[in-house]
Design a protein around this motif. Structure first.
Motif, PDB file in Angstrom:
ATOM      1  N   VAL A  73      -7.795 -75.706 -28.893  1.00  0.00           N
ATOM      2  CA  VAL A  73      -8.315 -74.399 -29.302  1.00  0.00           C
ATOM      3  C   VAL A  73      -7.308 -73.304 -28.982  1.00  0.00           C
ATOM      4  CG1 VAL A  73     -10.039 -72.653 -28.747  1.00  0.00           C
ATOM      5  CG2 VAL A  73     -10.746 -75.009 -29.173  1.00  0.00           C
ATOM      6  N   ALA A 110      -6.461 -71.524 -32.523  1.00  0.00           N
ATOM      7  CA  ALA A 110      -7.210 -70.305 -32.835  1.00  0.00           C
ATOM      8  C   ALA A 110      -6.326 -69.151 -33.318  1.00  0.00           C
ATOM      9  CB  ALA A 110      -8.044 -69.880 -31.624  1.00  0.00           C
ATOM     10  N   LEU A 130      -9.370 -67.840 -36.005  1.00  0.00           N
ATOM     11  CA  LEU A 130     -10.760 -68.183 -35.741  1.00  0.00           C
ATOM     12  C   LEU A 130     -11.168 -67.767 -34.333  1.00  0.00           C
ATOM     13  CD1 LEU A 130     -10.883 -71.788 -37.258  1.00  0.00           C
ATOM     14  CD2 LEU A 130     -11.641 -69.658 -38.333  1.00  0.00           C
ATOM     15  N   GLU A 131     -12.465 -67.573 -34.142  1.00  0.00           N
ATOM     16  CA  GLU A 131     -12.988 -67.280 -32.814  1.00  0.00           C
ATOM     17  C   GLU A 131     -12.872 -68.542 -31.948  1.00  0.00           C
ATOM     18  OE1 GLU A 131     -14.077 -64.588 -31.348  1.00  0.00           O
ATOM     19  OE2 GLU A 131     -13.667 -63.344 -33.114  1.00  0.00           O
ATOM     20  N   GLN A 133     -14.470 -69.684 -29.392  1.00  0.00           N
ATOM     21  CA  GLN A 133     -15.726 -70.368 -29.076  1.00  0.00           C
ATOM     22  C   GLN A 133     -16.224 -71.190 -30.257  1.00  0.00           C
ATOM     23  OE1 GLN A 133     -17.147 -70.650 -26.114  1.00  0.00           O
ATOM     24  NE2 GLN A 133     -18.691 -72.016 -27.026  1.00  0.00           N
ATOM     25  N   ASP A 134     -16.121 -70.618 -31.442  1.00  0.00           N
ATOM     26  CA  ASP A 134     -16.552 -71.335 -32.646  1.00  0.00           C
ATOM     27  C   ASP A 134     -15.696 -72.570 -32.880  1.00  0.00           C
ATOM     28  OD1 ASP A 134     -17.945 -71.654 -35.247  1.00  0.00           O
ATOM     29  OD2 ASP A 134     -15.991 -71.122 -36.077  1.00  0.00           O
ATOM     30  N   LEU A 135     -14.387 -72.413 -32.683  1.00  0.00           N
ATOM     31  CA  LEU A 135     -13.472 -73.534 -32.865  1.00  0.00           C
ATOM     32  C   LEU A 135     -13.722 -74.618 -31.824  1.00  0.00           C
ATOM     33  CD1 LEU A 135     -11.126 -74.611 -34.519  1.00  0.00           C
ATOM     34  CD2 LEU A 135      -9.561 -73.365 -33.028  1.00  0.00           C
ATOM     35  N   GLU A 178     -16.538 -75.362 -30.367  1.00  0.00           N
ATOM     36  CA  GLU A 178     -17.760 -76.082 -30.721  1.00  0.00           C
ATOM     37  C   GLU A 178     -17.490 -77.133 -31.795  1.00  0.00           C
ATOM     38  OE1 GLU A 178     -20.590 -73.187 -31.889  1.00  0.00           O
ATOM     39  OE2 GLU A 178     -20.856 -72.354 -29.866  1.00  0.00           O
ATOM     40  N   ARG A 179     -16.644 -76.801 -32.741  1.00  0.00           N
ATOM     41  CA  ARG A 179     -16.345 -77.764 -33.808  1.00  0.00           C
ATOM     42  C   ARG A 179     -15.556 -78.956 -33.268  1.00  0.00           C
ATOM     43  NH1 ARG A 179     -14.433 -74.140 -39.029  1.00  0.00           N
ATOM     44  NH2 ARG A 179     -15.603 -72.268 -38.515  1.00  0.00           N
ATOM     45  N   ARG A 201     -17.568 -81.675 -31.082  1.00  0.00           N
ATOM     46  CA  ARG A 201     -18.686 -82.425 -31.650  1.00  0.00           C
ATOM     47  C   ARG A 201     -18.478 -83.924 -31.482  1.00  0.00           C
ATOM     48  NH1 ARG A 201     -20.255 -80.296 -37.540  1.00  0.00           N
ATOM     49  NH2 ARG A 201     -21.725 -82.021 -37.245  1.00  0.00           N
TER      50      ARG A 201
END
Length: 631
Positions: free
Chosen positions: A111, A115, A120-121, A123-125, A127-128, A131
């Protein structure tokens, strides 16, 4: 008594086994070991049979799931061209960044590196990339070449890229509401992109590869690839040059008149081909007047308005066709007329005069038109309105297209025969109204409009789409009479500013109040016509929504018609048909005659209700306009 001393014992020596006994013992141990080994091997054999023979397919699937990747290959979307082959919408190959979270060893580190590059944010990255329920996640769709290069340089295990086409519109906002737009997955979501989705989208392909635990492709392993099939192309009837000029002229006029917006259409009379279809948004908090964007309505076919005096062409044409009047039939026409509890006025007060039907058209007399409509009757008037296409969608079948609003004669109020003949109490689209003038210009035979002239397969095979066959609406005699009367409107009537040097022009002005008919009144101003009048080639309509200077169609819409039509005629190399003159096109000059006054709204609910009730269905329409419900 003396104590007895204990006697000492010598330790006993272990018994010695004989050779025979030792041999027997060894044999027993070997036998036990053999039994254990046989049992173990038997268990292994049973398990092997179970795994390989009975559950082999299951474990094969598990193994494949660990090392095999399957990705869909998006098909390249077909292009959209104007009639001359100019690009209006094309697809360009871009890179999409994805990841397989199973191979991301340290998501936080990945990240931190990705990022900033992808914008990209974090935190969002994170989370992806964290997974655990999937082997494929999108990180960034259709990035530019520089971003793709930076991602490739990072060399992060588990992060890859795949080619994907991105939609581009080379001419920016040109004809944007007509073309529409696509979503992230290249599926059409509006305009022609949506209505021709099946033609444009193509067929996706698929690629299957095998990768090691680090995410690297395994050499010499099978790679299955099903090629994507490109979508078909569309060839439109639009002319890029005429579209651009129409947009330019309409934007300038909307800005100059401080109008809320405007719309215009230019069509080929001979084929029904739409050469330009324009929607303009007036100045607002987002900026000055400008062409509408792809996500906004294509108003010439989706937005309805009360046409006002342009509708007199149908009323007088119906009376001519029915034999009720001739162009020379005269009426005693005053400046006002009472119908039930409503008074209908002409724009300029005048004494009662003997006016012919030709005069009534030229002067755009509300009173005269109502007198003619009385002789015609509501049934024949309604039949003519429907024969010209009102109340039905056009042949364009455009997404969200309106059929307009048209009362059944059985629902007419006492004042309907005053409002409907002069273009109030009904609502149409600009395309429907232009079709009326195309029909007159074509000798009384309709020419269904079209926007797509051909499709082209992925293999290059072109499939022309033939123009639809028209129907006779009025006789050639009636059409010729209307043609002649409409010329007088431009030569010395309310439409003088629509004149074009070197060409004879036939047309009609229109002005109508907008619902809810409360002061301060708001207006729609329009002009529709065709040229050259002797041998019509092109027809056009211009509509301004709530002009803030003059609200008469002859003063604010007619000049735009003249400039657009002059450009289009020259581009089409249509030779002049009249002596060259230099008319005054300045909208700020002394006003031309304009009797094309808006009729007062009839107070009866049966006249007004069909329009005002549409307001509830018009939430998505441009402010102050009405969009008719589908029917």
């Amino acid at each position: 008594m003396p104590r007895r001393q204990p006697t000492s014992r010598r330790p006993s020596r272990p018994r010695s086994f004989t050779k025979a006994e030792r041999t027997a013992s060894a044999r027993r141990r070997l036998a036990v070991l053999l039994v254990v080994m046989v049992l173990a091997l038997g268990a292994i054999a049973v398990k092997t049979v179970s795994v390989q023979a009975l559950s082999g397919e299951h474990y094969d699937e598990l193994a494949l799931a660990q090392r095999v990747r399957s990705m869909s290959l998006a098909a390249e979307r077909g292009s959209i061209f104007d009639r001359n082959g100019n690009d209006l919408a094309i697809s360009v190959q871009q890179q999409t960044v994805f990841a397989d979270p199973r191979f991301i060893r340290d998501p936080a580190v990945a990240v931190a590196r990705l990022a900033p590059v992808l914008g990209l944010e974090p935190q969002d990255l994170l989370e992806r990339l964290s997974r655990t329920d999937t082997a494929f996640v999108y990180l960034a769709r259709k990035v530019n070449d520089e971003t793709a290069k930076q991602v490739r340089t990072l060399g992060i295990t588990g992060v890859g890229m795949v080619g994907e086409s991105k939609r581009f519109y080379p001419s920016s906002s040109l004809a944007a509401p007509v073309l529409g737009f696509v979503g992230t997955d290249n599926n059409g979501l509006g305009g022609l992109e949506a209505s021709f989705e099946a033609t444009l989208r193509g067929k996706p392909g698929k690629v299957v590869t095998e990768a090691d635990p680090s995410g690297r492709s395994i050499p010499t392993t099978d790679r299955t690839e099903e090629q994507a099939r490109r979508g078909g192309d569309l060839v439109l009837t639009l002319d890029q040059s005429i579209q651009y000029e129409t947009e330019r002229q309409l934007v300038a006029q909307v800005e100059a008149t401080k109008a809320r917006g405007g719309m215009a259409v230019v069509a080929d009379v001979r084929t029904g081909d739409v050469l330009a279809m324009v929607t303009v948004v007036g100045a607002d908090a987002d900026g000055p007047a400008r062409p509408a964007s792809s996500t906004q309505q294509n108003r010439p076919v989706t937005t309805v308005y009360e046409p006002g005096s342009t509708n007199k062409v149908i009323t007088l044409g119906a009376a001519l066709e029915a034999g009720v009047v001739t162009p020379d039939t005269t009426y005693a026409v005053g400046s006002s007329i009472r119908i039930a509890d409503a008074v209908f006025d002409d724009h300029d007060p005048h004494p009662v005069e003997q006016w012919s039907v030709r005069d009534i058209m030229r002067e755009s007399s509300n009173v005269g038109t109502i007198l003619v409509a009385r002789a015609l009757g509501k049934e024949r008037l309604d039949a003519s309105l429907r024969a010209f296409g009102f109340g039905s969608r056009t042949a364009l079948d455009f997404p969200g297209e309106s059929a307009g609003l048209l009362l059944d004669p059985s629902r007419y109020s006492l004042t309907s025969m005053g409002s409907v003949p002069v273009g109030n109490g009904l609502a149409v689209t600009a395309m429907q109204m232009l079709d009326v003038f195309v029909t007159v210009a074509n000798g009384g035979v309709s020419r269904p409009p079209r926007l797509v002239s051909a499709t082209i397969d992925a293999d290059g095979t072109k499939h022309p789409r033939r123009p639809l066959t028209g129907t006779r609406v009025v006789s050639a005699t009636t059409a010729a009479q209307l043609n002649e009367m409409l010329r007088s409107v431009v030569s010395d009537g309310t439409g003088e500013r629509a004149g074009i040097p070197g060409y004879s022009v036939a047309g009609k002005t229109g002005t109508a109040r907008k619902p809810p008919y409360e002061q301060p009144y708001r207006y729609m101003a329009s002009f529709a016509g065709f040229a050259p009048a002797e041998a019509p080639r092109l027809a056009a309509i211009v509509v301004l929504d709530e002009p803030g200077t003059s609200y008469y169609g002859g003063q604010v819409a007619a000049p735009v018609f003249a400039r657009v039509m002059q450009y289009a005629l020259r581009l089409e190399r249509v030779p002049p048909t009249a002596a060259l003159t230099t008319p005054d096109d300045d909208a700020s000059a002394a006003p031309s005659r304009s009797n094309d006054a808006p009729a007062p709204p009839a107070p009866s609910a049966s006249t007004v209700t069909p329009v005002t009730l549409a307001t509830a269905s018009a939430a998505r329409a441009a402010p102050g306009t009405l969009t008719a419900p589908d029917s």
